[in-house]
Scaffold this active site. Sequence first.
Site, PDB file in Angstrom:
ATOM      1  N   ASN A  12     -24.951  -0.989  17.007  1.00 21.83           N
ATOM      2  CA  ASN A  12     -24.233  -0.037  16.446  1.00 21.83           C
ATOM      3  C   ASN A  12     -24.505   0.421  15.050  1.00 21.83           C
ATOM      4  OD1 ASN A  12     -20.799   0.778  16.632  1.00 21.83           O
ATOM      5  ND2 ASN A  12     -22.297   2.278  16.824  1.00 21.83           N
ATOM      6  N   CYS A  80     -13.364   1.372  13.239  1.00 25.39           N
ATOM      7  CA  CYS A  80     -14.617   1.152  13.845  1.00 25.39           C
ATOM      8  C   CYS A  80     -14.867  -0.325  13.774  1.00 25.39           C
ATOM      9  CB  CYS A  80     -15.677   1.785  12.687  1.00 25.39           C
ATOM     10  SG  CYS A  80     -17.397   1.554  13.414  1.00 25.39           S
ATOM     11  N   ASN A 205     -13.110   7.590  23.218  1.00 24.91           N
ATOM     12  CA  ASN A 205     -14.141   7.029  23.315  1.00 24.91           C
ATOM     13  C   ASN A 205     -14.208   6.176  24.946  1.00 24.91           C
ATOM     14  OD1 ASN A 205     -15.286   6.561  20.472  1.00 24.91           O
ATOM     15  ND2 ASN A 205     -13.167   6.158  20.427  1.00 24.91           N
ATOM     16  N   GLU A 223     -19.319   7.053  23.046  1.00 22.21           N
ATOM     17  CA  GLU A 223     -18.342   7.226  22.018  1.00 22.21           C
ATOM     18  C   GLU A 223     -18.011   8.737  21.545  1.00 22.21           C
ATOM     19  OE1 GLU A 223     -18.598   5.025  18.295  1.00 22.21           O
ATOM     20  OE2 GLU A 223     -19.866   3.494  19.339  1.00 22.21           O
ATOM     21  N   ARG A 224     -16.759   8.846  20.994  1.00 20.97           N
ATOM     22  CA  ARG A 224     -16.243  10.228  20.756  1.00 20.97           C
ATOM     23  C   ARG A 224     -17.173  10.528  19.388  1.00 20.97           C
ATOM     24  NH1 ARG A 224     -10.555  10.757  17.997  1.00 20.97           N
ATOM     25  NH2 ARG A 224     -11.084   8.760  16.835  1.00 20.97           N
ATOM     26  N   CYS A 232     -19.890  -0.334  20.963  1.00 20.09           N
ATOM     27  CA  CYS A 232     -18.795   0.259  20.437  1.00 20.09           C
ATOM     28  C   CYS A 232     -17.706  -0.960  20.310  1.00 20.09           C
ATOM     29  CB  CYS A 232     -17.955   1.422  21.298  1.00 20.09           C
ATOM     30  SG  CYS A 232     -16.571   2.009  20.414  1.00 20.09           S
ATOM     31  N   THR A 234     -14.390  -1.369  18.906  1.00 20.05           N
ATOM     32  CA  THR A 234     -13.203  -1.058  19.342  1.00 20.05           C
ATOM     33  C   THR A 234     -13.058  -0.779  20.756  1.00 20.05           C
ATOM     34  OG1 THR A 234     -13.455   1.215  18.530  1.00 20.05           O
ATOM     35  CG2 THR A 234     -12.184  -0.043  17.120  1.00 20.05           C
TER      36      THR A 234
HETATM   37  N1  LIG Z   1     -16.555   6.912  17.623  1.00 20.68           N
HETATM   38  C1  LIG Z   1     -15.452   6.080  17.467  1.00 20.68           C
HETATM   39  C2  LIG Z   1     -15.530   5.605  15.979  1.00 20.68           C
HETATM   40  C3  LIG Z   1     -16.477   4.440  15.652  1.00 20.68           C
HETATM   41  C4  LIG Z   1     -16.191   3.225  16.762  1.00 20.68           C
HETATM   42  C5  LIG Z   1     -17.240   2.307  16.994  1.00 20.68           C
HETATM   43  N2  LIG Z   1     -18.601   2.564  16.443  1.00 20.68           N
HETATM   44  C6  LIG Z   1     -16.809   0.818  16.718  1.00 20.68           C
HETATM   45  O1  LIG Z   1     -17.631  -0.009  16.491  1.00 20.68           O
HETATM   46  O2  LIG Z   1     -15.505   0.555  17.249  1.00 20.68           O
HETATM   47  C7  LIG Z   1     -14.169   7.106  17.401  1.00 20.68           C
HETATM   48  O3  LIG Z   1     -14.389   8.480  17.083  1.00 20.68           O
HETATM   49  O4  LIG Z   1     -13.063   6.632  17.625  1.00 20.68           O
END
Ligand SMILES: N[C@H](CCC[C@H](N)C(=O)O)C(=O)O
EC number: 5.1.1.7
Length: 330
Positions: A12, A80, A205, A223-224, A232, A234
């Site tokens: 990522n 993130c 997400n 992912e959002r 991802c 989270t």
């Molecule tokens: N797209 C996610 C943010 C990045 C999270 C992801 N890349 C991670 O590693 O947690 C959102 O808008 O909530």
Amino acid sequence: MVQLLKVHGSQNKFFILDQTALQTKLSQPELVALAKHITEPETGLLDGADGLLVIDDSDHPDTLGSMQVINTDGSIASMCGNGLRTVSRYLSDKFGEDQFKVETMDSDLHVHREADLADNVPTFSVEISPVTFAKETLPFDNLGTDTLINKAVPEFAPDLKFTAISVPNPHLISFVDEETMHSKTLGQLGKMLNDPNPYFPDGVNVSFAQILDHNTLFVRTYERGVGFTNACGTGMSATSLAFCLNHPEMADFDELISVYNPGGMVKTRVHSRDDTFSIDLIGNATFTHKIEIPEADLHANDLEHAQITETDEQPAYLRFVESLKNQLIK
Ligand SMILES: N[C@H](CCC[C@H](N)C(=O)O)C(=O)O
């Protein structure tokens, strides 16, 4: 000249910009414009990335800095997980500390360096919290419930059950079989719930998880603000919590859970203490490229004169991924 980094956690991928290295910090509009440009696969740098992580000072106790998360579409995320591991390594290298906190939008999170997952694969553990199920915190609405935990939602998919958790960014999780994992369902649902819709006004997400074994998952996330990513952080953390709650016969609180993903593997550990939850997310913090660029060009969002140097860490990470395949096949 200013140095940016291209980094990844479980592939990522992000760019890191340390505002404290600038004569004049970029304004918020300049940061958003840079994030949307530099992450573009065609017009950005190094085939783009999944977001821009902006480091700045923090005057909060025990912190070494702050992290802002900007998605490829310019939207701001509160957290993130994969990115926080790379920011933690950057701050650890910069200040020579191995255990500290990082200020994020909602809270200051504990981070610490772990033993390398493999040769030349630097590894960090980061705290994922606060965790809530209340619909106001995602937010979600029009689902006829204040919390969505392992419930059918025919409007989303006819025969799946869903769990909604904010950590604190919003996640929607479903445990699926192999066929569903590789179908178009995740992409269709991810797009539907991140276009204007009556359920998740800020988007969400969306993760599908396959249970591979006891304390062992495969997770794929739409992912959002980005779309499909290799992993991802989270999302894998929230899914590990849902795993412990919804499948207690297959998952243990306070034990290490292996979470495989299209970009590799991370470990999580889910803590439950008098009805509050938190998750430790443990995984690589790989720096693949150093980027030198004149500060004025950053303000002008001009990437033409970027000078790029590759590190030796990506081959090491790919050797680690190769070793996983052998583990999984056993
Ligand atoms: N797209 C996610 C943010 C990045 C999270 C992801 N890349 C991670 O590693 O947690 C959102 O808008 O909530």
